[in-house]
Design an enzyme around this catalytic site. Structure first.
Site, short mmCIF file in Angstrom:
data_model
loop_
_atom_site.label_atom_id
_atom_site.label_comp_id
_atom_site.label_asym_id
_atom_site.label_seq_id
_atom_site.Cartn_x
_atom_site.Cartn_y
_atom_site.Cartn_z
N ASP A 30 -28.30 11.98 -18.75
CA ASP A 30 -28.22 11.82 -17.55
C ASP A 30 -28.92 10.53 -17.21
O ASP A 30 -29.97 10.38 -17.87
CB ASP A 30 -28.59 12.94 -16.72
N ASN A 206 -6.58 26.01 -10.24
CA ASN A 206 -7.54 26.03 -9.27
C ASN A 206 -6.59 25.94 -7.87
O ASN A 206 -6.97 26.33 -6.94
CB ASN A 206 -8.14 24.75 -8.82
N PHE A 247 -9.25 37.08 -5.82
CA PHE A 247 -8.99 36.07 -4.56
C PHE A 247 -8.01 36.59 -3.49
O PHE A 247 -7.60 35.77 -3.04
CB PHE A 247 -8.60 35.04 -5.48
N LEU A 248 -8.30 37.84 -3.34
CA LEU A 248 -7.38 38.52 -2.19
C LEU A 248 -8.46 39.14 -1.38
O LEU A 248 -8.26 40.12 -0.58
CB LEU A 248 -6.43 39.61 -2.73
N LYS A 249 -9.68 38.39 -0.95
CA LYS A 249 -10.56 38.63 -0.09
C LYS A 249 -10.52 37.86 1.14
O LYS A 249 -10.89 36.81 1.04
CB LYS A 249 -11.83 38.87 -0.92
N CYS A 258 -15.19 22.43 -6.02
CA CYS A 258 -13.76 22.47 -6.68
C CYS A 258 -12.57 22.54 -6.13
O CYS A 258 -11.84 21.77 -5.95
CB CYS A 258 -14.10 23.30 -7.97
#
Length: 446
Positions: A30, A206, A247-249, A258
């Site tokens: 880095d 995504n 991912f159904l909340k 992202c």
């Protein structure tokens, strides 16, 4: 294997540490000297559970090091992984300047055959772009690999060491086999594709997950009007194996580094080939609007006037178990409240320093505890579902608030939690739980 990871940001750091944990010799490169000093001294510049322990362990074992000397790192390695940032440009496209710079510096450092893998999320065709830049600058042989990451902040170490799958995009079978061997200890679900399909796969994944989030939020908004409970709807949907529970909340929408970036980038990618991605545009629009449901509810409660009201905010990171505030709903919600003349008191267990750097100091009272933020507030908004908030004593909480108004943006509390309290409560898509806050319920006639 001897591996160099270029970019000690979120993806690069987690990946480098975990490759070392697998027994490889890893150098993380880095340019940020302050970051390198932190890492060399045994600390971690981001908050990610278990990452510091693994970094210390592998540094002590001599398998992991941090440096700014890219040339030496590349020359000592057989595999070079590019994990630099690809931030959004103003038009939504991915900024590839860091990718280009890394490619040029790798080319100048080449001293023999290397496998060069791009782990950064990049538009379709970027690996070819990297390959062509390197070929112009060196006669050394190398192979290009697309190696997309699928990490979730807050569980990135677990996701790396126990992935659902590894995707390897390659046009060289021998290079693909080497990368498969590297990842074989992690999973037997190794997906081999061509390079362009691998690049597209990351964006498609995504975008689909973001679509699920916006979809269930739209269902939640309808539930509020017809008198249904979105949590029960989502639970029933999730038992269908074609849909699944993840991912159904319902809540106030997605954030982070992202989903917002990748959805915008995929819309731009489609636009470049003269295709309008109407569905994904709607996903982005729904997500943007969802976070303002909390503002609208506050304005309803206070009859359109937030001036002089004290509003407490619990949670500043875009999700729990991370200090990442990029694209967090809290940024816009706090700014709107301040602009409306409200006194805004904020608390987050981890993310206050990052939020302060991004937001500034104007109009915000920074608190060191959840109850301190809630003290004498006219309303409390829960934006991030940290365990500390989930397990709060609601009876104690209502005694410190000036008014027992609780806006739950993550559907943390259940009916039994609220029983016996005097809260004026509002959640997302659960109108039967809303105490003191009336929703327009559609009358159904048969």
């Amino acid at each position: 294997m001897n591996i160099t990871v270029i970019g000690a940001g979120y993806v690069g750091l987690v990946s480098g540490v975990c490759y070392a944990e697998l027994g490889n010799q890893v150098i993380c490169v880095d340019k940020d000297q302050a970051k390198l000093d932190i890492l060399r001294n045994g600390a971690i510049p981001i908050y990610e559970p278990n990452l510091q322990e693994l970094s210390l362990k592998n540094m002590a074992a001599g398998k992991l090091s941090y440096t700014s000397d890219l040339q030496r790192a590349v020359q000592l390695s057989d595999i070079v992984i590019i994990a630099v940032g690809t931030p959004s440009l103003a038009n939504g496209e991915a900024d590839l300047s860091y990718i280009d710079q890394a490619a040029d510096e790798i080319a100048e450092a080449m001293n023999g055959y290397k496998i060069i893998a791009v782990k950064s999320t990049v538009p379709v065709g970027t690996n070819e772009r990297v390959r062509d830049r390197i070929r112009r600058l060196t006669s050394e042989k190398f192979d290009s690999i697309s190696l997309p990451e699928f990490l979730r902040e807050g569980s990135a170490v677990q996701d790396t060491l126990h992935p659902d799958r590894i995707v390897i995009g390659a046009d060289s079978q021998s290079a693909a086999d080497t990368m498969a061997k590297l990842h074989a200890p992690l999973t037997d679900q190794i997906v081999m594709t061509d390079i362009r399909s691998s690049e597209m796969l990351k964006y498609a994944s995504n975008a689909f997950l973001a679509t699920k989030i916006s979809f269930i939020n739209e269902i939640a908004n309808i539930c509020e009007k017809v008198g249904a409970d979105v949590t029960q709807v989502a639970q029933g949907m999730g038992y269908d194996n074609r849909i699944g529970h993840s991912f159904l909340k319902a809540g106030i929408g997605y954030g982070g580094s992202c989903f917002p970036k990748d959805t915008r980038a995929l819309i731009q990618i489609a636009g470049h080939v003269d295709y309008e991605f109407k569905l994904l545009r709607a996903v982005v629009e729904v997500n943007q609007d969802q976070r303002f449901k909390m503002i609208r509810k506050l304005e309803t409660i206070f009859e359109g006037n937030l001036h002089g009201k004290t509003i407490a905010i619990w949670g500043l990171s875009f999700k729990p178990n991370t200090d990442d505030v990029r694209e967090s709903p809290a940024l816009e919600i706090v700014q709107h409240l301040v602009n409306s003349g409200a006194v805004v008191k904020v608390y987050d267990p981890i993310a206050i320093p990052n939020f302060r750097r991004m937001y500034g100091k104007n109009g915000v009272v920074w608190c060191e505890g959840a109850l301190e933020a809630a003290a004498d507030a006219d309303a409390l908004c829960l934006l991030t579902e940290w365990d500390e908030f989930i397990h709060v004593d609601l009876n104690q909480l209502q005694t410190v608030l000036r008014k027992p108004i609780l806006i739950d943006g993550r559907n943390v509390f259940k009916e039994e939690d609220l029983a016996g309290t005097a809260f004026i409560y509002y959640s997302i898509g659960r109108p039967s739980l809303n105490q003191g806050v009336k929703e327009e319920v559609l009358a159904l006639h048969y």
